[in-house]
Enzyme design. Structure first.
Site, PDB file in Angstrom:
ATOM      1  N   GLY A  19       0.806  -1.220   0.000  1.00 40.99           N
ATOM      2  CA  GLY A  19       0.000   0.000   0.000  1.00 40.99           C
ATOM      3  C   GLY A  19       0.832   1.258   0.000  1.00 40.99           C
ATOM      4  O   GLY A  19       1.640   1.491  -0.896  1.00 40.99           O
ATOM      5  N   GLU A  93       2.922   1.555  11.310  1.00 41.13           N
ATOM      6  CA  GLU A  93       1.732   0.733  11.094  1.00 41.13           C
ATOM      7  C   GLU A  93       0.872   0.574  12.354  1.00 41.13           C
ATOM      8  O   GLU A  93      -0.165  -0.082  12.311  1.00 41.13           O
ATOM      9  CB  GLU A  93       2.132  -0.642  10.549  1.00 41.13           C
ATOM     10  CG  GLU A  93       2.865  -0.571   9.215  1.00 41.13           C
ATOM     11  CD  GLU A  93       2.013  -0.061   8.058  1.00 41.13           C
ATOM     12  OE1 GLU A  93       0.838   0.315   8.269  1.00 41.13           O
ATOM     13  OE2 GLU A  93       2.521  -0.039   6.932  1.00 41.13           O
TER      14      GLU A  93
END
Length: 177
Positions: A19, A93
């Site tokens: 991503g 993350e």
């Protein structure tokens, strides 16, 4: 460049990114910085060996969902990273905040000829909301996070200060959209 040139080469890990960490996307700057400090090495284009759901959630954020056999074989990039780099990636993350989980995953090279299967790690949407996000997307996923999705991504500094990512996910999952 070989993976042995990575700092802390005894602590190398292979991370599959799919991503915003990919080249040309908003968070790739982190991997560029880690590469410049010899804490990361680009290993090439890879694809998941098995199918997984990949959905775009709130704020244009992609989430790989840990439901093997659903979705598509996902295209992404593989990096070999040092222990220091892994810590930085885990921070980005939101591992400690329950945004993503770093889990093992089998990937295969995209090169023609002699494909190589490797067990690496990837960041999956946390189990607390992953399956629900898959259902919210009517179990329709994508094979690759593309530029048009990246354009919808809202950087952390441009988000509402009073909300964290889990708040955005909760609102997204409860909406009728």
């Amino acid at each position: 460049m070989s993976t042995t040139s990575i700092n802390n080469h005894h602590q190398t890990n292979q991370i599959f990114v799919y991503g915003t960490l990919k080249r040309g996307f908003p968070n790739h700057y982190l991997l560029e910085n880690l590469t410049a400090s010899n804490d990361a090495v680009f290993m090439g284009g890879y694809k998941t060996l098995n199918s997984y759901p990949l959905v775009c959630g709130p704020l244009g954020i992609p989430f790989l969902i840990n439901i093997p056999g659903s979705g598509h074989r996902i295209k992404g990039e593989l990096y070999s990273v040092s222990g220091r780099a892994l810590t930085r990636l885990d921070e980005l993350e939101g591992i400690s905040r329950g945004h993503y989980e770093r889990l093992p995953l089998e990937v295969v090279t995209e090169e023609k000829g002699d494909p190589r299967v490797m067990v690496v790690e990837a960041y999956f949407g946390h189990r607390d909301f992953g399956e629900e996000m898959w259902r919210k997307n009517e179990e329709i996923g994508m094979e690759e996070y593309l530029d048009k999705m990246g354009e919808k991504y809202v950087r952390v500094e441009n988000r509402d200060v009073g909300l964290n990512l889990k708040d955005y996910i909760r609102v997204y999952l409860q909406s009728n959209e």
